[in-house]
Design a protein around this motif. Sequence first.
Motif, short mmCIF file in Angstrom:
data_model
loop_
_atom_site.label_atom_id
_atom_site.label_comp_id
_atom_site.label_asym_id
_atom_site.label_seq_id
_atom_site.Cartn_x
_atom_site.Cartn_y
_atom_site.Cartn_z
N THR A 196 57.43 71.58 22.81
CA THR A 196 58.05 72.32 23.90
C THR A 196 58.70 71.35 24.87
O THR A 196 59.85 71.53 25.27
CB THR A 196 57.00 73.18 24.64
N ALA A 197 57.99 70.29 25.22
CA ALA A 197 58.54 69.27 26.11
C ALA A 197 59.72 68.55 25.47
O ALA A 197 60.73 68.28 26.13
CB ALA A 197 57.46 68.28 26.50
N VAL A 198 59.63 68.25 24.18
CA VAL A 198 60.72 67.57 23.48
C VAL A 198 61.99 68.42 23.53
O VAL A 198 63.08 67.92 23.82
CB VAL A 198 60.32 67.25 22.02
N PHE A 199 61.88 69.71 23.28
CA PHE A 199 63.05 70.58 23.32
C PHE A 199 63.59 70.76 24.73
O PHE A 199 64.79 70.87 24.92
CB PHE A 199 62.76 71.93 22.66
N ARG A 200 62.71 70.75 25.73
CA ARG A 200 63.19 70.83 27.12
C ARG A 200 63.98 69.57 27.48
O ARG A 200 65.02 69.65 28.13
CB ARG A 200 62.01 71.00 28.07
#
Length: 70
Positions: free
Chosen positions: A25-29
């Motif tokens: 989730t953080a990577v995609f954000r």
Amino acid sequence: MNIGSDDPVESIMLHVRGTGYDALTAVFRIADAVGCRVLDISEGTFLASHDAATSSHAFQDHRDGVIREA
């Protein structure tokens, strides 16, 4: 994190370790914020947010199998 020395920066590499699928989730954000795509280096393919969990599960299953055998 690796970003190289070029200006402007042409690529960012995040080294994600540990367990838990929430890291994606953080990577995609981050990717959305800087306007880039996410590359799964274990598969050599770009990920879409909807298939990221599948890739993450496969990697962690492989990693856990390797660790158990060691």
